[in-house]
Design a protein around this motif. Structure first.
Motif, PDB file in Angstrom:
ATOM      1  N   ASN A  41     -18.816 -75.041  -0.153  1.00 27.48           N
ATOM      2  CA  ASN A  41     -17.847 -74.983  -1.254  1.00 27.48           C
ATOM      3  C   ASN A  41     -17.047 -73.686  -1.290  1.00 27.48           C
ATOM      4  N   GLN A  42     -16.908 -73.058  -0.143  1.00 24.84           N
ATOM      5  CA  GLN A  42     -16.101 -71.850  -0.067  1.00 24.84           C
ATOM      6  C   GLN A  42     -15.047 -71.987   1.025  1.00 24.84           C
ATOM      7  N   GLY A  43     -14.093 -71.088   0.998  1.00 20.44           N
ATOM      8  CA  GLY A  43     -13.065 -71.073   2.034  1.00 20.44           C
ATOM      9  C   GLY A  43     -13.567 -70.432   3.307  1.00 20.44           C
ATOM     10  N   LEU A  44     -12.727 -70.425   4.298  1.00 22.84           N
ATOM     11  CA  LEU A  44     -13.061 -69.823   5.584  1.00 22.84           C
ATOM     12  C   LEU A  44     -13.004 -68.304   5.505  1.00 22.84           C
ATOM     13  N   PHE A  90     -16.675 -72.033  12.744  1.00 21.52           N
ATOM     14  CA  PHE A  90     -15.508 -72.573  13.446  1.00 21.52           C
ATOM     15  C   PHE A  90     -14.994 -71.548  14.443  1.00 21.52           C
ATOM     16  N   PHE A 104      -8.176 -74.773  15.534  1.00 22.62           N
ATOM     17  CA  PHE A 104      -9.615 -74.716  15.287  1.00 22.62           C
ATOM     18  C   PHE A 104     -10.374 -75.766  16.087  1.00 22.62           C
ATOM     19  N   GLY A 105     -11.645 -75.448  16.369  1.00 18.91           N
ATOM     20  CA  GLY A 105     -12.572 -76.460  16.849  1.00 18.91           C
ATOM     21  C   GLY A 105     -13.082 -77.288  15.690  1.00 18.91           C
ATOM     22  N   LYS A 106     -13.944 -78.251  15.989  1.00 11.31           N
ATOM     23  CA  LYS A 106     -14.442 -79.153  14.945  1.00 11.31           C
ATOM     24  C   LYS A 106     -15.560 -78.540  14.123  1.00 11.31           C
ATOM     25  N   GLY A 107     -16.066 -77.407  14.547  1.00 10.63           N
ATOM     26  CA  GLY A 107     -17.095 -76.724  13.776  1.00 10.63           C
ATOM     27  C   GLY A 107     -18.506 -77.046  14.241  1.00 10.63           C
TER      28      GLY A 107
ATOM     29  N   TYR B  33       0.274 -70.565   5.006  1.00 11.53           N
ATOM     30  CA  TYR B  33      -0.102 -71.753   5.776  1.00 11.53           C
ATOM     31  C   TYR B  33      -0.761 -72.773   4.852  1.00 11.53           C
ATOM     32  N   TYR B  35      -3.375 -75.995   5.526  1.00 10.03           N
ATOM     33  CA  TYR B  35      -4.199 -76.705   6.491  1.00 10.03           C
ATOM     34  C   TYR B  35      -4.853 -77.907   5.815  1.00 10.03           C
ATOM     35  N   GLN B  37      -8.268 -80.203   6.169  1.00 15.80           N
ATOM     36  CA  GLN B  37      -9.589 -80.250   6.796  1.00 15.80           C
ATOM     37  C   GLN B  37     -10.289 -81.540   6.398  1.00 15.80           C
ATOM     38  N   GLY B  40     -15.912 -83.282   8.756  1.00 20.98           N
ATOM     39  CA  GLY B  40     -16.409 -83.352  10.119  1.00 20.98           C
ATOM     40  C   GLY B  40     -15.433 -82.835  11.163  1.00 20.98           C
ATOM     41  N   GLN B  41     -14.300 -82.325  10.711  1.00 23.37           N
ATOM     42  CA  GLN B  41     -13.307 -81.800  11.648  1.00 23.37           C
ATOM     43  C   GLN B  41     -12.917 -80.375  11.275  1.00 23.37           C
ATOM     44  N   GLY B  42     -12.298 -79.696  12.216  1.00 23.77           N
ATOM     45  CA  GLY B  42     -11.776 -78.376  11.922  1.00 23.77           C
ATOM     46  C   GLY B  42     -10.453 -78.475  11.186  1.00 23.77           C
ATOM     47  N   PRO B  43     -10.048 -77.389  10.538  1.00 32.07           N
ATOM     48  CA  PRO B  43      -8.760 -77.391   9.837  1.00 32.07           C
ATOM     49  C   PRO B  43      -7.602 -77.653  10.798  1.00 32.07           C
ATOM     50  N   LEU B  45      -3.361 -77.464  11.032  1.00 33.94           N
ATOM     51  CA  LEU B  45      -2.185 -76.911  10.365  1.00 33.94           C
ATOM     52  C   LEU B  45      -1.218 -78.019   9.967  1.00 33.94           C
ATOM     53  N   LEU B  91      -6.484 -76.529   2.541  1.00 29.82           N
ATOM     54  CA  LEU B  91      -6.677 -75.082   2.532  1.00 29.82           C
ATOM     55  C   LEU B  91      -5.339 -74.374   2.611  1.00 29.82           C
ATOM     56  N   PHE B 106      -8.063 -67.070   3.717  1.00 33.50           N
ATOM     57  CA  PHE B 106      -8.073 -68.445   3.219  1.00 33.50           C
ATOM     58  C   PHE B 106      -8.507 -68.515   1.764  1.00 33.50           C
ATOM     59  N   GLY B 107      -7.923 -69.462   1.036  1.00 30.09           N
ATOM     60  CA  GLY B 107      -8.391 -69.797  -0.293  1.00 30.09           C
ATOM     61  C   GLY B 107      -9.591 -70.727  -0.211  1.00 30.09           C
ATOM     62  N   GLN B 108     -10.131 -71.083  -1.389  1.00 27.34           N
ATOM     63  CA  GLN B 108     -11.322 -71.930  -1.424  1.00 27.34           C
ATOM     64  C   GLN B 108     -11.005 -73.390  -1.167  1.00 27.34           C
TER      65      GLN B 108
END
Lengths: 114, 115
Positions: A41-44, A90, A104-107, B33, B35, B37, B40-43, B45, B91, B106-108
């Motif tokens: 529940n947080q950002g990157l 990520f 980004f990768g998929k994590g 930016y 994004y 998300q 199950g995937q990355g962000p 753009l 995001l 990045f924001g939450q």
């Protein structure tokens, strides 16, 4: 164009064990490399980055990553993990010129258990 | 220093409805930016602004998504009409935008559920 592959979607480990999260990338141009961490529940948050110079980069909380140009890899390692390291990680790349953006990768979900 | 602010944090809408997200970047950051998300995937753009101009919107589904950054500060992202596959975390990030490299913060995020 760039692409990032994180082969492991989930990595379960016990506390105090070592861990490696794998990242491989593809790019036709030179890139910067990054690892981001996302807690629930947080950002990157930026964990560490490689821009130039020494191929081994470290974070303040014990993670390190090594840029290997020949293998196009940027694996993340920690010699001893804590419960609090449980999060999604990520890998990302960005061309080192122009108005370029992160790919980004998929994590990889790191699950640390006692 | 205040971080990137986004609102709302959560939103549930029915398909075909419209929705808007708001982002306030870090003061002084020229680049913004958005994004997407998906679980199950990355962000991925959607759009990048440099001040109030669009730098990259190649992956924005322009038939239903729109974004603006009036006055080069706050930004809004709109979806109209929403589809089920738009369910994702949106995001917002910002960076100084000067020099060869500046870190993106990045924001939450806003978690959108389309039902």
């Amino acid at each position: 164009a760039q692409s990032v592959t994180q082969l492991d979607s989930q990595v379960p480990v016990f506390e105090e064990a070592p861990v490696e999260l794998r990242c491989n990338y593809s790019s036709s141009v030179s890139v910067y490399l990054f690892w981001y961490v996302q807690y629930p529940n947080q950002g990157l948050q930026l964990l560490l980055k490689y821009l130039s110079g020494s191929t081994l980069v470290e974070s303040i909380n014990g993670f390190e990553a090594e840029f290997n140009k020949s293998q196009t890899s940027f694996h993340l390692r920690k010699p001893s993990v804590h419960i609090s390291d449980t999060a999604e990680y990520f890998c990302a790349v960005r061309p080192n010129s122009g108005y370029s953006t992160l790919t980004f990768g998929k994590g990889t979900m790191l699950l640390v258990s006692p | 220093e205040a971080g990137v602010a986004q609102s709302p944090r959560y939103k549930i809408i029915e398909k075909r409805q419209s929705v808007a997200f708001w982002c306030n970047p870090i003061s002084g950051h020229a680049t913004l930016y958005w994004y997407q998300q998906i679980l199950g995937q990355g962000p991925k753009l959607l759009i990048q602004f440099q001040n109030n101009g669009v730098v990259d919107d190649s992956q924005l589904p322009k038939d239903r998504f729109s974004a603006e950054r009036l006055k080069g500060v706050d930004s809004t992202l709109k979806i109209q009409p929403a589809k089920l596959e738009d369910s994702a975390v949106y995001l917002c990030a910002s960076s100084l935008g000067r020099g060869l490299y500046t870190e993106a913060f990045f924001g939450q995020g806003t978690r959108l559920t389309v039902v």
